[in-house]
Design an enzyme around this catalytic site. Structure first.
Site, short mmCIF file in Angstrom:
data_model
loop_
_atom_site.label_atom_id
_atom_site.label_comp_id
_atom_site.label_asym_id
_atom_site.label_seq_id
_atom_site.Cartn_x
_atom_site.Cartn_y
_atom_site.Cartn_z
N GLU A 30 54.22 64.08 38.81
CA GLU A 30 54.71 62.73 39.04
C GLU A 30 56.17 62.79 39.47
O GLU A 30 56.93 63.59 38.92
CB GLU A 30 54.58 61.89 37.76
N CYS A 83 39.67 70.99 49.35
CA CYS A 83 39.89 71.36 50.75
C CYS A 83 39.48 70.28 51.74
O CYS A 83 39.65 70.46 52.95
CB CYS A 83 39.14 72.66 51.07
#
Length: 339
Positions: A103, A129
């Site tokens: 964060e 991916c």
């Protein structure tokens, strides 16, 4: 409902796509040297990365280069190529697996450093991916609906730290053969960055139109590949088998009909085994599948845009291109382009 989800894109084009290679070349032979004593102790034949996976080398970023730095480099490159006023960009999506912290989102720093307007939404979209392909789809949906005019999708991946700690772990005297094979896939990874600008097709006749997308989930396989920056555990054979089954279920009907005889297939780059078997299962001509994994390794979600950018100079107007990938979890997604 069971099945493959299909979508049409009405007015989105790729305005530009750019890639940035990490500068430090690290060969598979160097990895073998680091693991020589472990190979000898466990009676494991060296050379599997190059001989079996087909990966001769991969790239690393310098230690001082953060993931956000690489994303900004790719973003600046694609914005220069696109020539779009940054004030007209309404969405920035970061799709990286790798991140410097949990964060805030990686996108906020990239948004600030690229000088995006305050009206430009920004957030991370993570899906192993497949993140970049998913980002393209989401951006197109918002462009088609008129919610935004332009979007930029960025991705940066770095394998250096993960591979260094993995090599140290596998070189230890207590490393087992099970450890070696569970962490083998980690050594196939690579580093790089990519970015794409998308916009309205009716204003960019020179652009590369997005035509259709499709996706399918097989999330019962969520535990076959699990990782963070310090360790990745992969059941390589089970992941390959399940991924190929998912791909064949989702795409064989499409590659036999709608997506047959494309001019280029941009397949997510993993290894020679994966690429060869994917082509066999889907009936794809391997000559139409460009390869970047031999010298870049598996660059995660950056793989598809990096390979697409490397092929852009050889593609002709009107060529049909299919971007296709499978992501840990498992999910698969594909997007058709008219170049």
């Amino acid at each position: 409902m069971q099945g493959t989800a299909a979508f049409r894109h009405s007015n989105t084009a790729i305005v530009a796509v750019s890639a940035v290679e990490a500068p430090i070349v690290v060969t598979s032979a160097q990895f073998d040297e680091r693991l020589a004593s472990t190979y000898e102790r466990l009676d494991i034949r060296p050379g599997l990365l190059e001989g079996l996976a087909g990966i001769r080398e991969r790239r690393w970023w310098p230690t001082e280069t953060r993931f956000a730095d690489a994303a900004v480099m790719a973003g600046e490159a694609v914005l220069e190529e696109a020539g779009i006023d940054r004030g007209r960009i309404g969405l920035l999506i970061g799709t990286s697996v790798c991140r410097d912290h949990l964060e805030p989102s990686s996108s906020v720093e990239v948004h600030h450093r690229l000088g995006m307007p305050t009206s430009c939404m920004n957030f991370d979209l993570a899906n192993a991916c497949l993140g970049f392909v998913n980002g393209m789809h989401l951006a197109s949906t918002m462009i088609d609906s008129g919610q935004i005019e332009y979007a930029i999708v960025v991705d940066s991946e770095g394998s250096r730290h993960t591979q260094e700690v993995t090599l140290d772990r596998l070189a230890a005297d207590d490393a087992t053969a099970e450890d070696m094979f569970a962490q083998f896939a980690t050594l196939t990874l690579g580093s790089g960055a990519a970015a794409m600008v998308l916009g309205p097709a009716d204003r960019h006749p020179e652009g590369h139109r997005m035509v259709a997308s499709a996706s399918r989930a097989a999330t019962q396989h969520y535990d076959l590949c699990v990782g963070d920056l310090d360790r990745m555990r992969t059941d390589t054979k089970a992941l390959l088998d399940a991924g190929l089954e998912l791909a064949e279920t989702a795409w064989r009907p499409m590659t036999s009909e709608v997506w047959a005889d494309m001019d280029r297939y941009i397949i997510h780059q993993i290894s020679s085994v994966h690429t060869s078997l994917t082509c066999q299962r889907l009936g794809i001509d391997p000559k139409k599948v460009p390869l970047t994994f031999p010298f870049l390794g598996n660059v995660g979600p950056a793989s598809v845009p990096i390979t697409l950018a490397s092929e852009s100079a050889s593609l002709n107007a009107g060529d049909r291109v299919l971007c296709l990938g499978i992501g840990s979890g498992l999910n698969t997604a594909a997007t058709e382009l008219i170049w």
